[in-house]
Write an enzyme that holds these catalytic residues in place. Structure first.
Site, PDB file in Angstrom:
ATOM      1  N   LYS A 205       1.043  -7.884 -18.324  1.00 45.91           N
ATOM      2  CA  LYS A 205       1.187  -6.651 -19.087  1.00 45.91           C
ATOM      3  C   LYS A 205       0.201  -6.652 -20.250  1.00 45.91           C
ATOM      4  CE  LYS A 205       4.854  -5.489 -16.619  1.00 45.91           C
ATOM      5  NZ  LYS A 205       4.886  -4.336 -15.703  1.00 45.91           N
TER       6      LYS A 205
ATOM      7  N   HIS B  28       4.372  -6.182  -2.466  1.00 42.37           N
ATOM      8  CA  HIS B  28       5.014  -5.247  -3.389  1.00 42.37           C
ATOM      9  C   HIS B  28       5.477  -4.024  -2.614  1.00 42.37           C
ATOM     10  CE1 HIS B  28       5.792  -2.724  -6.879  1.00 42.37           C
ATOM     11  NE2 HIS B  28       5.709  -3.813  -7.623  1.00 42.37           N
TER      12      HIS B  28
END
Length: 470
Positions: free
Chosen positions: A167, A286
């Site tokens: 992040k 994912h």
């Protein structure tokens, strides 16, 4: 012609509603939740689903006489009420195996969830579950490595893998991205990952990211003496570009790559899984875009189906939600599709949403990945829910630590090892979660700060898609 041909339109149930049919072991079985238009009989709507997802069309056609329709047609063999829902019902349909190309999840889904979902006689339609016959499973490659091989490659045993998503997921330069990877891995994480939407954007081209990440992984390995890795997202505009990225990851001696299997597509995913199997590469998957397909309780495809399809198409790790974090998913439903990722045989269990027995034979299992809104206070519950054959990924729960990503990683590692130790000692880790974590925090200032930082953070929203059980 030897048979009489009667042109015109006839009711679907005359051909495709077969309540006396006993499914064969080689049949592919599907359970649909059906909501028909008002006034249309259940048997007609269910038969229409069977017809439109197999051999049928709206009119009787002469060319039916050129084949054996009785052999090839889908058959609705059972209808059940949906508990607590007077509008909908379950339709169980059997499909002969010869309707599908061997090893092709793409072909299976094109039939089962193709044009039939736009059928006017239906208000809603949802594919709840599939029973894949062993004869089909044996034609699929499945996970390129599986749980046992992945543990051997990473030299991690007796506990879940520990990771995080980098992040901010967008906007970092390649060099700064690599720096964050290094901080997380040296702090105690096993793995870090690209987020689903980091591919090759103007602020960070894929080759630059791969190079800086590889440097960070190798530095962290040298510093800690542990095997480390980073999921390099190879999802790309074309399959050719995807393979180019995978090959470069291999050149950099990286152990694992990543693919967005729904947005990338099952054809691309199966191809990449085959490449990983041939090249000794682990494959993280994912599920970006899944909630568009699976979240509505009456329309779409349940995630248990998408999870089964992924195991067949190929992947070593798959995101499954967290139960306790920010993403949708109740405990029993999540356990149901986790079973279908990892176990060799999963019995029918409506309390977990499994409508059929599913025999996976010797196909390797897939690590369940818990990711999304989790932090150190969730660690005992995550270990209890997901067990050892999982990967627990703390994004904000790592980088949001007041002392930085390395401290956040250290806090998560201490919390995980404390919970594993307590579980192995026979303690009830969910009931004793606070005591276990507070005891560990006495010897870890990083964990103590993390516990204080996230003590009020909860995601207590009701589940939208609930199990249909009373």
């Amino acid at each position: 012609m030897s048979k009489k041909y009667d042109a015109g339109v006839k009711e679907y149930r005359d051909t495709y509603w077969t309540p006396d049919y006993v499914p064969l072991d080689t049949d592919l079985l599907a359970c649909f939740k059906v909501t028909g238009q008002e006034g249309v009989p259940r048997e007609e709507v269910a038969a229409a689903v069977a017809a439109e997802s197999s051999t049928g069309t709206w009119s009787t056609v002469w060319s039916e006489l050129l084949t054996d329709l009785e052999f090839y047609k889908g058959r609705c063999y059972r209808i059940e009420d949906v508990p607590g829902d007077k509008e909908s019902f379950y339709a169980f349909i059997a499909y002969p195996l010869d309707l599908f190309e061997e090893g092709s999840i793409t072909n299976v889904l094109t039939s089962l969830v193709g044009n039939v979902f736009g059928f006017k006689a239906l208000r809603h339609l949802r594919l709840e579950d599939i029973r894949f016959p062993m004869a089909f499973i044996k034609t699929c490659g499945g996970p390129p490595n599986g749980i046992v091989v992945e543990r051997d490659r990473l030299n991690k045993y007796g506990r879940p893998l520990l990771g995080c998503t980098i992040k901010p997921k967008l906007g970092l330069s390649g060099k700064n991205y690599g720096r964050v990877v290094y901080e997380c891995l040296r702090g105690g994480l096993d793995l870090t990952k690209d987020d689903e939407n980091i591919n090759s954007q103007p602020f960070q081209r894929w080759r630059e990211r791969f190079e800086f990440v590889a440097e960070a992984v190798k530095l962290a390995q040298q510093e800690t003496g542990e095997v480390k890795g980073h999921y390099l997202n190879c999802t790309a505009t074309t399959p050719e570009e995807m393979y180019e990225r995978a090959e470069f990851a291999k050149e950099l001696d990286m152990p694992i790559i990543m693919h967005d299997y729904i947005t990338g597509g099952f054809t691309a995913n199966t191809g990449l899984a085959n490449w990983c199997r041939k090249n000794g590469m682990l494959l993280h998957i994912h599920r970006a875009m899944h909630a568009v397909i699976d979240r509505h309780p009456k329309h779409g495809i349940h995630f248990r189906v998408l999870a089964k399809c992924l195991r067949l198409s190929g992947g070593d790790q798959l995101h499954t939600g967290t139960v306790v974090g920010k993403l949708e998913g109740d405990r029993q439903t999540t356990l149901g599709f986790i079973d279908n990722l990892r176990e060799s045989f999963v019995p029918e269990d409506r309390n977990r949403g499994n409508f059929f027995d599913q025999d996976w034979g010797s196909m390797p299992g897939v690590f369940a990945v818990a990711s999304g809104g989790i932090h150190v206070w969730h660690m005992p519950a995550l270990l209890a829910i997901f067990g050892d054959d999982s990967c627990l990924q703390f994004g904000g729960g790592t980088h949001g630590h007041p002392w930085g990503s390395a401290a956040g990683a250290a806090a998560n590692r201490v919390a995980l090892e404390a919970c594993v130790k307590a579980r192995n000692a026979g303690r009830e880790i969910e009931k004793e979660s606070r005591d276990i974590l507070m005891e560990a925090a006495k010897h870890s200032p990083e964990l103590a700060i993390a516990l204080e930082t996230w003590k009020e953070i909860k995601f207590e929203f009701d589940t939208v898609d609930k199990l249909d059980v009373q």
